[in-house]
Scaffold this motif. Structure first.
Motif, short mmCIF file in Angstrom:
data_model
loop_
_atom_site.label_atom_id
_atom_site.label_comp_id
_atom_site.label_asym_id
_atom_site.label_seq_id
_atom_site.Cartn_x
_atom_site.Cartn_y
_atom_site.Cartn_z
N VAL A 58 11.39 85.27 4.93
CA VAL A 58 11.10 86.56 6.46
C VAL A 58 10.00 86.84 6.22
CG1 VAL A 58 13.87 87.02 5.61
CG2 VAL A 58 12.56 87.79 3.95
N PRO A 59 9.42 88.04 6.64
CA PRO A 59 8.15 88.51 6.98
C PRO A 59 8.18 89.39 5.73
CG PRO A 59 9.06 88.57 8.81
CD PRO A 59 10.68 87.78 8.26
N SER A 64 10.69 92.75 4.53
CA SER A 64 11.85 92.38 5.37
C SER A 64 12.99 92.57 4.40
CB SER A 64 12.26 91.20 6.34
OG SER A 64 10.73 91.66 7.47
N TYR A 73 14.60 96.13 4.89
CA TYR A 73 15.94 95.32 5.36
C TYR A 73 17.20 94.29 5.86
CZ TYR A 73 17.43 93.83 10.28
OH TYR A 73 18.58 93.54 11.16
N TRP A 74 17.18 93.54 4.95
CA TRP A 74 17.88 92.34 4.22
C TRP A 74 18.70 93.02 3.17
CZ3 TRP A 74 19.62 89.18 8.05
CH2 TRP A 74 19.25 89.01 9.00
N ARG A 120 20.88 95.08 5.11
CA ARG A 120 22.38 94.78 5.87
C ARG A 120 23.16 93.61 5.38
NH1 ARG A 120 22.49 93.68 11.50
NH2 ARG A 120 23.03 91.45 11.53
N ALA A 146 10.36 86.76 0.72
CA ALA A 146 9.61 86.66 1.88
C ALA A 146 8.06 86.62 1.52
CB ALA A 146 8.88 88.64 1.17
N GLU A 159 5.10 87.42 10.39
CA GLU A 159 5.23 88.01 12.01
C GLU A 159 5.20 88.11 12.51
OE1 GLU A 159 1.82 89.54 9.35
OE2 GLU A 159 3.54 89.38 8.64
N THR A 203 16.08 86.17 18.10
CA THR A 203 16.02 87.66 17.79
C THR A 203 17.55 88.26 18.98
OG1 THR A 203 14.70 89.00 19.46
CG2 THR A 203 13.99 89.03 17.86
N VAL A 218 19.22 91.67 14.97
CA VAL A 218 18.28 91.40 14.69
C VAL A 218 16.88 91.71 14.74
CG1 VAL A 218 17.67 90.08 12.61
CG2 VAL A 218 19.69 90.17 12.61
N GLU A 270 10.51 91.81 14.18
CA GLU A 270 9.94 92.20 12.50
C GLU A 270 10.95 91.61 11.38
OE1 GLU A 270 11.32 96.05 13.93
OE2 GLU A 270 10.82 93.99 14.82
N HIS A 271 12.36 91.18 11.41
CA HIS A 271 12.60 91.04 10.09
C HIS A 271 13.29 89.31 10.77
CE1 HIS A 271 12.08 94.61 9.58
NE2 HIS A 271 12.70 95.67 9.33
#
Length: 310
Positions: free
Chosen positions: A84-85, A88, A91-92, A95, A129, A134, A140, A144, A147-148
């Motif tokens: 993942v970027p 992120s 964010y994850w 989530r 990460a 990115e 997408t 989601v 960007e993530h």
């Protein structure tokens, strides 16, 4: 340059609908193929990946409704890891909390930030990460954003009683190089392969052997550009390691051979071609149930047996 690394990883799951919901909704992966287990057509075979279903992004499942849980042990895949970027992880983490997915606090591994978690069957997963990805293409969803979004596999870690013989196959047959060690973990890298280009071997001598079941990995498939490259790998396995593979099997979307590596894991060598768009348009991958030609005459009976999913 020849692309090595992971082609796909195949695991065992429990209820099909739950598996489909977690990987497409919670993780935001694309269902790139909905077919059946060619050897057990009363069971789905789901393939999740990126928009194009590239090798190095594909996680697949055999979902058996009443599969007993697996048990972690030597001779199996310990963790399946996605990229993942870099920005992120927060964010994850949020989530996973919102979706009630068991997870650990982020930690450092080989200098990278790793967020480990489990799916509803207890399969061990992680997000790493990775800086600078990115702008890579991403599948997408409404939940989601780009960007993530997950960008294919980072790695897989294998739990072994002894790691040397497995490491020798990674380097001699699959084109990996040992690049680092951290405690009992040895990292191997496949040149500059970005997707699925890392395998970590964790040596745990004396640990219990794994028991396959829901939440465990069935096999790991490594890439072969074409039949000739696959045949070369098969030859090296036999001549240099005394290991013989199965005959080549046509899986419609790739051609595969299988073998048990010295630590007990089931490995596959899968060709890149023909890919997942061979029997349906790329824009509508995964929307229809696809069957191999030898099962088409039984489509009605198979559809009656398979659990209903969205």
């Amino acid at each position: 340059m020849r692309q090595n690394g992971i082609h796909h990883i195949t695991a065992i799951a429990g209820p099909a609908r739950r598996n489909l919901d977690f990987y497409t909704n919670t993780l935001g992966l694309r269902l790139v193929k909905k077919t059946v287990n060619f050897d057990d057509p009363g069971t789905y075979h789901f393939y999740y990946g990126d928009e194009a279903g590239q090798p190095g992004t594909i996680l697949t499942f055999f979902p058996w409704e009443h599969a007993a849980p697996g048990r972690l042990g030597v001779g199996e895949t310990q963790e399946t890891v996605f990229r993942v970027p870099e920005g992120s992880v927060g964010y994850w983490t949020q989530r996973l909390i919102e979706n009630h997915a068991p997870h650990e606090l982020p930690q450092k591994r080989f200098g990278e930030t790793v967020l480990s978690f489990k799916d509803p069957d207890g399969m061990r997963l992680a997000l790493v990460a990775v800086p600078g990805i990115e702008n890579e293409p991403a599948w997408t969803t409404s939940d989601v954003p780009a960007e993530h979004a997950i960008r294919g596999f980072h790695s897989a870690s294998l739990l072994l009683d002894k790691a040397a013989a497995t490491g020798a196959i990674l380097t001699d047959v699959f084109g990996f190089t040992e690049i680092a060690r951290e405690g009992t973990l040895t990292r191997y890298k496949a040149a500059d392969t970005a997707l699925g280009g890392i395998i970590d071997l964790r040596e745990a001598g004396g640990f219990l052997r794994g028991r396959p079941g829901a939440g465990s990995v069935h096999h790991i498939a490594f890439r072969a550009e074409n039949d000739a490259v696959q045949a070369e790998m098969v030859k090296r396995l036999a001549e240099n390691h005394g290991i013989h593979t199965t005959e080549q099997k046509d899986r419609d979307y790739f051609r595969a051979v299988y073998f048990r590596e010295p630590g007990g894991l089931l490995f596959e060598i899968a060709t890149d071609a023909p890919g997942f768009a061979v029997d349906e348009p790329a824009a509508s991958l995964g929307q229809e149930l696809k069957l191999p030609h030898f099962l088409e005459e039984s489509r009605g009976a198979i559809e009656d047996i398979l659990p209903k999913v969205a």
